[in-house]
Design an enzyme around this catalytic site. Sequence first.
Site, mmCIF file in Angstrom:
data_model
loop_
_atom_site.group_PDB
_atom_site.id
_atom_site.type_symbol
_atom_site.label_atom_id
_atom_site.label_comp_id
_atom_site.label_asym_id
_atom_site.label_seq_id
_atom_site.Cartn_x
_atom_site.Cartn_y
_atom_site.Cartn_z
ATOM 1 N N LYS A 144 3.934 -15.263 2.141
ATOM 2 C CA LYS A 144 3.907 -15.991 0.867
ATOM 3 C C LYS A 144 5.361 -16.255 0.487
ATOM 4 C CE LYS A 144 1.398 -17.705 -2.522
ATOM 5 N NZ LYS A 144 0.785 -19.030 -2.329
ATOM 6 N N ASP A 158 -5.191 -7.116 5.815
ATOM 7 C CA ASP A 158 -6.398 -6.410 5.389
ATOM 8 C C ASP A 158 -7.468 -7.408 4.962
ATOM 9 O OD1 ASP A 158 -8.216 -4.524 4.552
ATOM 10 O OD2 ASP A 158 -7.002 -3.754 2.901
ATOM 11 N N ASP A 174 -2.729 -18.093 1.292
ATOM 12 C CA ASP A 174 -3.852 -18.785 0.664
ATOM 13 C C ASP A 174 -4.337 -19.948 1.529
ATOM 14 O OD1 ASP A 174 -1.361 -19.861 0.160
ATOM 15 O OD2 ASP A 174 -1.756 -20.393 -1.921
ATOM 16 N N ASP A 197 -10.868 -9.096 7.428
ATOM 17 C CA ASP A 197 -12.255 -8.999 6.958
ATOM 18 C C ASP A 197 -12.901 -10.376 6.894
ATOM 19 O OD1 ASP A 197 -12.265 -6.289 6.788
ATOM 20 O OD2 ASP A 197 -12.201 -6.169 4.608
ATOM 21 N N TYR A 206 0.820 -1.215 0.000
ATOM 22 C CA TYR A 206 0.000 0.000 0.000
ATOM 23 C C TYR A 206 0.856 1.268 0.000
ATOM 24 C CZ TYR A 206 -4.024 -2.984 1.176
ATOM 25 O OH TYR A 206 -5.010 -3.940 1.165
#
Length: 373
Positions: A200, A256, A232, A260, A150
């Site tokens: 990852k 993020d 994942d 959620d 970001y």
Amino acid sequence: MSNSSHLSSFQIAVLSGDGIGPEVMNEARRVLDRVSAVYGISLQYREKLVGGIACDECGSPLPDDTVSACESSDAILFGSVGGPKWETLPPDQQPERGALLPIRKHFGLFANLRPAICLAALTHASPVKEERIRGGFDVLCVRELTGGIYFGQPKGIEERDGEKVAVDTMIYRRGEVERIARVAFSAAEKRGGKLTSIDKANVLQNGLLWREVVEEVAQSYPKVTLDHLYVDNAAMQLISRPSDFDVVLAPNLFGDILSDEMAMIAGSLGMLSSASLGDSNGDGLYFGLYEPSGGSAPDIAGKGIANPIAQILSAAMMLRFSFGSTEAAASIDQAVKQAIDDGLRTADIFTGSGDQKRVGTVEMGEAIAERIT
């Protein structure tokens, strides 16, 4: 920022914002006032404008006066900002982008703590099959908030070989990983003693560095069990077996998304608090911004039906992480659980089954305050 951390008197910048923000904030203050009386903690509130209402009255979503009040306070208790009314403003003047992000940057709030708690009495509200979450679950997501893709540079859209190309750079510095890891390990020490780090590393170079640094930090926390998951796989496992997790540590982008997901399987955003913390002041306490995980919900604003629990639990996080008042914070957590166990339900968690009683915003706030002992 005020330096009254060692005292039993604290200054709180109260930024209620828009939509249901003022309604649920009133109930958080009601509960804090009760805590203040029971535990002998002196709390002074500084109410300031933020978000859409600040745009309307001051011409800016984050007025200088609001920033000044935050700077001289021990913590920020934040409501919700935004709504359709302000969506046509220039991007940097819109409440969400023009208020919350600048506050995070100004105060260096690099650690986002977002609990996903599904109480045993509310497992029916989760979209996950009840047999997978029987007894409920309590997972804390610790998300790095000021680094990663970001904020990495270079960033932008340019033209190469006759076509548009979008560039975003995912970058992490060793120090950024180390400081967020220490926040997560410290939280795990106080909870179930288990930390799951997300990366990852099988594809991304920054994942390799992330895992290396987390492993090194783990040496300082021998009581915490560490394991690693690729993001994942983590997305699948959080749905399959959420009660097996304790603290989840994740880079900005992954945190993020996963936080959620965790909020969704918990059942209702109206129940979920969050904290954004800066550097520790040396005694394990942090300057922070505390807010509900949900939005301003303009469609139900003013109807007296919003669930105030997320705002109330955010105030409990403030007591715990910024003021060191762990007993008072625990009393709020317990009062919320007791109100739910007693059958009280706002519209978002009401099913009509059993001995449930549907209540409004004020009634829920009063019920929780009465159960603070």
